[in-house]
Structure formats: structure tokens, C-alpha cells
Design a protein around this motif. Sequence first.
Motif, PDB file in Angstrom:
ATOM      1  N   ALA A 492       0.840  -1.199   0.000  1.00  0.00           N
ATOM      2  CA  ALA A 492       0.000   0.000   0.000  1.00  0.00           C
ATOM      3  C   ALA A 492       0.868   1.239   0.000  1.00  0.00           C
ATOM      4  O   ALA A 492       1.948   1.253   0.598  1.00  0.00           O
ATOM      5  N   PRO A 493       0.405   2.258  -0.674  1.00  0.00           N
ATOM      6  CA  PRO A 493       1.139   3.525  -0.619  1.00  0.00           C
ATOM      7  C   PRO A 493       1.058   4.083   0.791  1.00  0.00           C
ATOM      8  O   PRO A 493       0.323   3.571   1.638  1.00  0.00           O
ATOM      9  N   THR A 495       0.026   6.083   3.926  1.00  0.00           N
ATOM     10  CA  THR A 495      -1.364   6.110   4.340  1.00  0.00           C
ATOM     11  C   THR A 495      -2.136   7.291   3.787  1.00  0.00           C
ATOM     12  O   THR A 495      -3.351   7.236   3.680  1.00  0.00           O
ATOM     13  N   THR A 497      -2.593  10.008   5.109  1.00  0.00           N
ATOM     14  CA  THR A 497      -3.416  10.602   6.145  1.00  0.00           C
ATOM     15  C   THR A 497      -3.688  12.062   5.836  1.00  0.00           C
ATOM     16  O   THR A 497      -2.780  12.822   5.512  1.00  0.00           O
TER      17      THR A 497
ATOM     18  N   ASP B 356      -7.101   6.973   8.345  1.00  0.00           N
ATOM     19  CA  ASP B 356      -6.832   8.008   7.343  1.00  0.00           C
ATOM     20  C   ASP B 356      -7.853   9.137   7.438  1.00  0.00           C
ATOM     21  O   ASP B 356      -8.468   9.537   6.445  1.00  0.00           O
ATOM     22  N   ARG B 466      -7.257   4.317  -6.714  1.00  0.00           N
ATOM     23  CA  ARG B 466      -6.904   3.671  -5.447  1.00  0.00           C
ATOM     24  C   ARG B 466      -7.508   4.396  -4.240  1.00  0.00           C
ATOM     25  O   ARG B 466      -8.020   3.776  -3.309  1.00  0.00           O
ATOM     26  N   ASP B 496      -3.832  -3.476  -3.094  1.00  0.00           N
ATOM     27  CA  ASP B 496      -2.390  -3.188  -3.038  1.00  0.00           C
ATOM     28  C   ASP B 496      -1.545  -4.452  -2.907  1.00  0.00           C
ATOM     29  O   ASP B 496      -0.360  -4.369  -2.590  1.00  0.00           O
ATOM     30  N   PRO B 500       1.242  -1.186  -5.361  1.00  0.00           N
ATOM     31  CA  PRO B 500       0.238  -0.148  -5.122  1.00  0.00           C
ATOM     32  C   PRO B 500      -0.807  -0.124  -6.239  1.00  0.00           C
ATOM     33  O   PRO B 500      -0.474  -0.157  -7.417  1.00  0.00           O
TER      34      PRO B 500
END
Lengths: 689, 651
Positions: A492-493, A495, A497, B356, B466, B496, B500
Motif C-alpha cells: 500500500a502507498p 497512508t 493521512t 486516514d 486507489r 495493493d 500499489p
Amino acid sequence: MTTTPENPATGGIPVAPPGARFDPMTGAELSAGVGAGGERRQSYALQPGEPVASFNLVTSLMPLASGNAPQTYRWALGLGVLIPVVAGALGFLAFAFVAAAVVVPAIYVVYMYDVNQWEDQPIGVVLGAIGAAAALGVGFTFLWHAGILDSNISSVNFDGNGAGGVRWTSLLVLVLLVPIVGEVLKQVGPLVLAGRPQFDDMIDGLTFGVAAGAAFAAAETIVVNRGLFSSFGQIDSPDAGFWVSLILSAAVVKPIVYGAATGIAVASYSGLGAGYDGFKPGYFRGLAEALIANVAFQAGLFFASRLEGTKGAVVGLVWGAIVAAALVVRLRYLLHFAVLEAALEAAATGGALKDTARGTAYCPSCEMPLLVGANFCVACGTSVRAGSKVTRVRNRVDDTVEGVTPARPALKPVPVGVAPQDNKRTALVVGAVAATIVVAGVVGQAAASAAAADDKPPVPIQIETQVGSGPTTEPAPTPVPAPGPSPDASEAPSTGTAPSLTQGFGSVSSADLTSPADPSDSPDGGGLGGGIDTGSSDSHVVVGGDIGFDLPAGYEIEQQADGFVQVFGDGGYFFAIINPAPTDANAMITENLNGIQSMGVQDLAVSDPQEMQIPTSAVVQAVALGYQGALASQQGGTIPVEGFAYYFLLQDGTGVTAFVLYQQGALDVDSSPLIDGYNAMFNSLVSSF
Amino acid sequence: MRTRASRTGRRIVALTAALAAAGATTLAGGLGTTSQALAPAADDTVADWTMMVYAVGDTSGVPQLMVENLTEIAELPDDPDVNVVVLLDLPEATDTDAPTSPVPGVGDFSTAKLLVLEDGRYNEVRDLGEVSMGQPDVLATFVEEAADRFPAVHYGFTFFDHGGGNTGGYVDTGPPGTQELSVPEMREGLLVGMQKAGIDRFDVINQAACLMSNYETVSALAPLGRWLAGSEEIMIAHPLAPASFPPMSEGGDGQAVANGFVSGYVDLLDDIATQPGGQAYRDLVAMSVVDGDAVSGLDAAMESFSQAAVANLPEITTSVARARAQALEFVAGFPGLEGESLDLIDLGDFMKHLTDVPDDVAVARDAVTAAVDRAVTEQAIGQGTQQATGINVYLPANPRHVNASVLRDGTEPQGWAEFIEAFVQSAGSSQGQSGAGVSFVSEQAQVLQADESGIKIAAQLTDGSRANVTSAETYLFTGLGGQQIALGLILPAYLDAGGPGQVQGVWSYALTALTDGTTVAPATAVYQGQSGGLLGSFLAQYTAPDGGVTDVGIRVLLTSSGNIQSVSIVDASTGSSSGVSLEVGGTLTPYVFVPSSNSYEQVLSTQSVEVTQDLRVGFVRMEKNSRFDMGLVVQDAAGNAATAFASGQVR
């Protein structure tokens, strides 16, 4: 023309004609068959229709008017007081307090003009008796109110449940400094005047003392209520009982207390007979009496202000009235016996008083002819000193001298013991007084309107979001993979945030704010840094349990108990209170607003409670509101205040109320240190939850 | 104290309900005696406890189990200081759901009777006639009368029937007409009755029903009950545990009774777990006790969360939708049947998956997590419900399917409704917009691996997609149930994985199927990945031996190795859920979902399986060389989907 009778056989000393009630020389009541002065208690020497021990303001404080125009000044005083009372009840507070402040001085100026107190030297007398006192009053009041008390917005210590403890600084200032120094300053002008030959009479001294005291009171009232020259100058729904009590105190009680006390002292300085006594024991006794009265008055007001709201105001008013009444009675006795003793002394020595009747003379009260050499009217017992300056000058002029024509009194005689009426001048005097008061009130209200800012509720500061300072959420567990080949590892890239939406307030660093509140973990005692210049934080203040906050430099703890802390600094208060569990926002708000009102904040205007972003996960609800009002008391005056409160409901049901109170506009100034101080305390408080 | 269970299961497990039903079919007609003459006058003696049981038995699937449950309670030692007062309504004897055993002491009846338990039997206090227990006034009258006739120091209340979470439950399908209690009506009925009876607060409120350990419900009822006990999941068999009664005799408080309610039910499931196939039910337990005094704090935290979340929409829309998709869901829906989903997810688990997000949302999220943890004082979970935290909550997965009526029903917790409305509005605003959702670089998925262990495919998302992905799933289409092409399986897909923006899906060539050892009837099953396994469900039509037909949902727990570890069956014929019993001699016919225009058509399989002792649910490998289409499906918050497919054969 009536010829003044005299008895040559006595060598110029008047002898009471048969049937006379009073001895013309000593004023003794002959009908009573006793010596002069000894038992003359039911017949006040300056107004024999009243007993000595009575509470008649006009005949006491304006003795020169007691002879021929007492009703005029009663009307003037009544109407003069009514004007600010009505204005105050209607909410025009600026008008009311300014008008109240000038009631007695205005009446006194008219009185002095009416009786020619200044003996054709109006500028010097007005400046000496009123101007000097007013100027000194303004300066000194600014000194202690804005200076010594450091804009401390209340003379009352707050404990969260009302006015409780005693602020010693305020006690010393208000109960000792203000009455003692104030009394000295009030007397400066009158003492100078009383030392001059044309004003060395006791009644002159009394008059100047009262005028100076009233002027000083007016100055003090206006200065301590200067905050009314703002948006608070007019309110919509005043607490009439509270405000009227304060206005009555300002309009009547305080000027009388100040004036009577100073009058006693200055009259004592003038002393008996011709010339002034100066700084003799008599003066110091009078000064002591004045100081005691002032201290008692201020002490009563100080402690009365501990009582909540209207009750405190009314108690203060009543206490002031008691002190004023005592002073007035004391003043009457002083004048009464001074007049009698001076006459007795003159009789004993064979001398004459300054105002002893000569030639054609008439009683200033009943207008009966006076015996030559008389000090009192044999018919009504009024002292020759109870007349206006015109009357007294006329009476002491020996018109038997060739070429002098005595003036005839305008008023007709009235029965003995009945105060003469001066209807012809009443309207003029009352009108002049009322006009002066109204003009002053209008000026005050206009100043308030001009100075009023937009009526906006205080905006609370923003408290930073402190991620991680409270309980945190565990990461979600990893789900089991589906049956079959294993998927490749996640790549995964980052986060991604989202950036914090916390909006900077000042330059508070959220990173620093997450620092533990424990000072052992934060050597400088604070978790604040960044752009806030809070100075070095001196200590961590514990409110209760683990809840506390960092005290910025320059702030002091004024009260601290389990679950309560009161801090003052930079001209504003900060309070932190723990509300035991279980509680809720509504209960905290109600309790807090009741507490604020019990502190003496009047006419509280409160904004709608607003749900706020919770700053930490230790909190489940955060509510804020703003409020405005006025702190008002007889001593401290009226100070518009505002503030805001945060109510934090913690996870365990405990509540924490943090609120501030400061003078209106204190946060409007850019770079106000108060903002920094509040930021530091609020955010460190939150971090301790 | 929290109870956790983690036990391995077998590949195929029996439908325990069938076993239980078969073993418990004891016809005991005639044992009961109607006893109107035994109605006691109001007793001046105040007991320690009065437990009121509101047993809505005139409904589908429940009456027999309810009577059995009440019979168990009657077997408890008599205690004069504990009153057990029951209002029980049963269906007509001719009803297919009519109980086959009588109520001890009362016998068979079809009206609503007020009963009191004495000396091992229920005595009739009053016959209310045909009333609908789905009406709040009936509930209020029961509370008032029970308290008036049987005063006590402590009062407890138990709702007993179907439950539906935030929609309420307690469905009375009998005369005078079908009615059920919504959450506001539950509150109203209790409150009015309490006010008339002079009860300030119940010491405990039990919900012997499915899904009722629900946030909206506990928020509404917490002011009325000090302790609230219930289940996030479905409840089976005899949900009113007799073990919740002894604490009342032992001087226990409401918490002890509530804990007994939970532990008693877990004990029951533990007993069932000792029977062949019985572990299935134990693995899906999710019981909890909520401290009523702590709910106000939870309400405040939820309101604060909602405020922060709404303020940050639409920025966090995808994060919310993603967390919603990943959170533990109770009684999940099926493709094409989204509107029938209860959309109940675990509240605490949702918060754990909500990442997030901006700081203020994160803080508010943490506050809710802590508040849930504080409010839930007792919890019992199983292997399949490891992620349960004690309280479920309504959060629609699809903005197209929102039950708006429950958002403004008068007792909805402050803020949460605003959050849902804002969320679905934000999510729905991009529905159908080109470029607003997700897309793959190619609609053709790449086969990364295909061997005897299974198949792994992958597809690459386009740039920007994504960040919009809220869910990723693997769809498997093949011929089954007599259909040339049908949806066989939905499994999680992996975002992912391998890079990615790359989505991977894996499959072991197996399908979920009913089997009696000889016949295998595959069904369309949907699985959701959880830490304790893959929670799956499928639908079937149950035909009772007497010909009665009803739809049931079968929930399974699948391990990564392809073992069906747990199975439970729920009634899928009504809006609320409850456990059902299958009788030997009946048949089960699975439903399969056939793709149609933009949706799926739910059709019965051509294959049926008889209910026997050998009935099992299995994850059965397809025959070699069977052809299939395997696709990766990703969705955004609006429900916009992108797909990439690959075809293959079973190796």
C-alpha cells in the motif's frame, strides 16, 4: 420701619423682653427656665422647628438655607434623585450614574450661589471647594481603581459558588487606603478656604467640607463607573432593584457620607467664634470622626458586596444610610452646640460675634426684629448665623449710621417654629438643579453611545486537537485470507493521512500540546511551545486528581481547593472546576452560570451553547458559550465584563468547567497577553484529562 | 470480564438446530391446565425481585422454542422472593408455528395471558384475549399490572421474541393484526408503564432476541434500565437463559442478573457445542451487558464523533465507507438484496477500521471507542465474532438503500442520524458520475497463478482510483443450481497486493453447499473477511414436513484452509431475525443469484437437500475442468463499481 429694641441699662447687651422664649444673647430657652444651651435639644439652633437629633439633610448640610428656603432644596434633592433612579430603572445606566453623581454637587452649587456662600468670589470658592476635590477625586480614584487594583475586575474573590473569600489587597485598598487618603484629599481645598478671613466661620467650613466631599464622591462615582461608557451603557432588562440601589447610593448616600464627614472635619478646623482654630485638637477629633465614619462606610460596603446580587446592593445601601444618618446627626449637634457655645462665650466675655445683630436686623427665619446685639431671635430662637450671607451682612451692618438704609426682608413673618416657604424661588432652584442633572446624564449617555462597540458575544479561543493524549483505538485486526493461493504482500502507498484540519490559533503547536501534563515530563512546566510566548511556566496547578494545568508566568493562583482553582493574571480570571460524576453539559452550564451571577455579574447575556470539537479522546463532549455582563458594586463601580466557558464531559462522567472572565475588550487587542495565557491554560488543562 | 472462545471446527458440521428440533419434539399436549381461578390478588408482601417477561409468541418460528424456554425456567427452584411474571401470546393451534408442547400449568392457548410462576408451574392471572403485543399500550399495561400485582424492591424486564436491532422487533403476527414494536414504541410502552407503576428504573432489561445489543436501542432504553443485556448477533434455541434467574434469589443486583443472562446463554451454547456440530453456534455468539449509566457518555461521544465527521465530509467519505465495508457486520445482505440488509455493524469495530482521517475525527473516533469500552461491562464472543465489541449500530453500506424512517423515529441518538444522512448524501453525490469512482486499467484480469491449490488473479487500478476504493471483492461465476451461469461466491479481494493499486483475488475452487452426504446443493454465498475467519451467509428455502415454506439464512464461518467451522440458521422471512429449528423430514433448497441487467435475480436451485441427521454445510471443491469466470470488483463510496475478469478451469 421697626426700630430694633435695645436695653441701655445693660450696656448694649440685649435683654429679652417679657414673654420672649429665647435669650437673644445665648439662645437659651427661657420658657424652659434653664441655662443657655444646657437643655436646648428640642430646638435646633439653626432651625428651631426641628429637634437637634433629627435627620434633615437640608437644615444640616445647607444651614444657610434653613432659615428661608428649606423646602426649595428638599424639592431639588427629591427631583434630583428621582431623575437618575428612573433612568436606571429603564436601563440607561450611563445616564443614571452620571446624573446620580452630580445630584448633590449640583444642588450645592446652586445653594452656594443662592446664599452667596462665595461672597462674590465664585471662581475661587468653586475651585477650592469643588474643583480641587473633583480633580483629586478623579486622580486618586484612577490610581487605586485602575492602578493599585491593577484593573482587577472585581473586588470580590470568586470561589465558584459565589463571593466567598476576602481579597486582602482589595480589603486594604477599599477599606483603608480609599477612605483615609480620600478624606485627606477632600479636605485640601476646604482647609485652604477656611483659613481665609472671609470664610473662617464654622458654617463656612462645614459648607466647603460638604461641597468638597460631594464633589469627590461624584468624581469617584464617575471614574469607577467609566466602564459604562461602552455598550453596557444601556441594557434592555435591568435588574431594577439592584441598579436602583446602586444609583441611590451614588446619588445620596455616598455624597452625604463623604460630605458630612469632611464637613465635620473642616468645621472643626474652623472652630468656634471668629477666625479659624486650625490644626488644634478639635480638628483632629473631627478628622478622626470623619475617618472612622469613612472606614466604617467602606467596610460595610465591602462586606455587603459578598452578599449575592440585589441583596448585597440593598444591604450596602442601608448600611450607607445608617452611616450617613449618624454623620448628619453628629453634624447637627456639632453645629448646634458650636453656635450656642460661641454665643455663650461671647456673652461671658462681653464680646460680640461676627454676625451679631446691629442696627436694623431681622430674624432670617421668622423675620421678627432682632434686638441689637442679639445672637438669636427671641421669638423663634433661630441663630443669626442661619441666614444667607446677604441676610447676615445686612443684619450686622449698623444702619443707625447716617446714610445707611437697611433692606427689608422680602418674606413675611411666619409663626414660630414653622419653616418659612420660599415659593418664589423654588421653581428656579429646582429647575436649575434638574437641568444640570439631566444635562450631565445626557452627556454620559451620549458618551456611552459613542463608545459602544458592536454588541457581539465573546468568541471563545480554539482549543487544539490533541491526538493520542487520551484513549486510543486499537488497530483493526487483520482478516484471515480466503482459501486458495496466498495473495501477495500488501504494498500500500503511504497512508495518505489527511492533513490535520485543526486550525491554528495563535501559534500553538499541537505536537507540544500532546506533551504530558506532568511537569516531571516537561521540565519547563508546560507542554506549550511554538509561537506562544507564555514565558517560562512556573508551575503545574492541580485542580483535582490528575486534572490540572500549567500556570503561565505572571499569573497567580488566587484560590485553590479540591476541584476548584481560580487564577488571575493579565487582567483576567481563569477558573477551572471539576464537576463530580455523573453530570452533563446542561447541569454544568446551569451551575456555572449561576456561579457567575453569584459572583456579582449583573445582567448576564449568554450566547447559545455550542457543541465544540472534542480536543482529546478523554472527552466525550465539549460545549462552549460566551457571556457578557457587568460587575457592579458601590465601591468597585460598574465594569462591563465578558468571558467564555468550556464544559468538558469526560469519559467517566466527570465534568470539567473552565471559564474566563475579563473586562470587555481585553481580548480585542492584538497580541493581548491574555489570549496567550488562556491558550496555555486551556490547552494544558485539556492535555491532563 | 470478557469471555472468548476459539475452537477449531470440522470441515462439515451438522445443523444443530435440526438435531435439537428432532430430539426435542415431544408432544405433551394435555399436560397444561387453564387456571383462571388461580389469579392471585395483589400481594401486600414486597418481593426482592419481579422479573417481567414480555413473550411475544404469536409470531413465526418462535413459539415452540419460547414454550420450551419458559418450561426450563419453570423447572427452577421456587423462590417466594422472586416473582416471574410473564405475558405470553401464542398462535392458534392451527398455525404451523403453534407450539407442540404446553406451557406448564396453563396448557395450550392462543390468546395473551398474564402468568405468574409458582411452584414449578405458571398460574394464569388474567386472560387478555387477542391483543397485539406489538403495541406499546399493551406493553405499558403489562408493566403497570405486573408491578401492581407483584411489587418488588427490584424490577427486571425481558423482551422475548424476534429482534431487528435499530428497527426494534417483537412482532406479533396474530390477531388483531401484525404489529411490531419499534424502538420508540418499546421506550414509550416501558416508560408509560413505569410511570403508572411508580418504577423509576428497571434494574435490568434483557433482550432475548436477535441483534438487540444495538446502539440505537440501548441509547433509547438506558434511561429506563440500569443494566442492559442483549446480543449483537442472532440468538438461537432458548435465549432466555435460566441462569439469569438464580442471581435474583441470591440477592444479586441488576448487573448480576444481566451477567447471568449472558453467561447462561453462553453456557447453553457451550452445552450445545458438546453435541455433534454444536460448536457452530458457540462460535458466533456476541452477547454483551451494557451499563445504562455509561450510555449517556457514549451518546455524547457519538454526537461529538458525528459532529466531527460531518464537518469533515466529503473528505472522509471514502474512509467511512471503507471502514463500513471492513467492519464486522451482522446478518449481511446479498448482491441484489442490499435493501433487505439490516446494515448492522459492530460499532467499535467500525471505529477501529476508520483510519486516514483528520485529527479531529480521529480524536472523536478514539473517544467513541473508549466510551464503548466503558459502557460494555460484560461480553461473550466466539471465534467468528472476535471483532465484536458489544454494540452494533445501523450504518447503511449503500447510499441507495437507507432506511430513513429509523433515522428520525424520535429516539434516534443525537448526531448519529445527521452523520448517516450526511454520509449517504456525500457518498451518493458521486453516484453514476464518470470519473468520480474507480476503474481498472483493463477489464481483463491477469491470472498470476492457477494450479491445484487454486487460482490467483490480479488487476491494476487506474491512477486516482486507489484512493476511492472502499471495498474490493472477488466474484466467482459458474454454472450451479441448474443455472448456466450464476454467482457462486463472493470472497474478499486484496487491495495493493503485489503493488500499489493492484487488486488480487484468490480462490480454492470450492463453493458453499448443502449436503446430506449424497446430494450436494451449492448456493450463492457471500463471505466477509474477519480475524476469526471468513463470515459467510447464504439463503435457502426451508420446506417443513407439514409443507410450510419459509426462507432461512444460513451463516457460516469459513477458515482460510477452507473448513466450515460454524453454522447457524436464522429466519429470513421477516425483517427481524431469530434462530429457527429445522425438522427432520423437511427439505432445504438453496438460492442462487443469477446475473440480470444491472442486478441479480434470486432463484431457487434445482437441487434440494433433505433435512436429516447427516445434513451438513460444506465448502465443496468443484469438479475438475469446470469452467468459471473469476472477477475482481472494486467499489467506491457511491457504489460505483469497476470490474476485471478472467476465465479459467478448475485444475
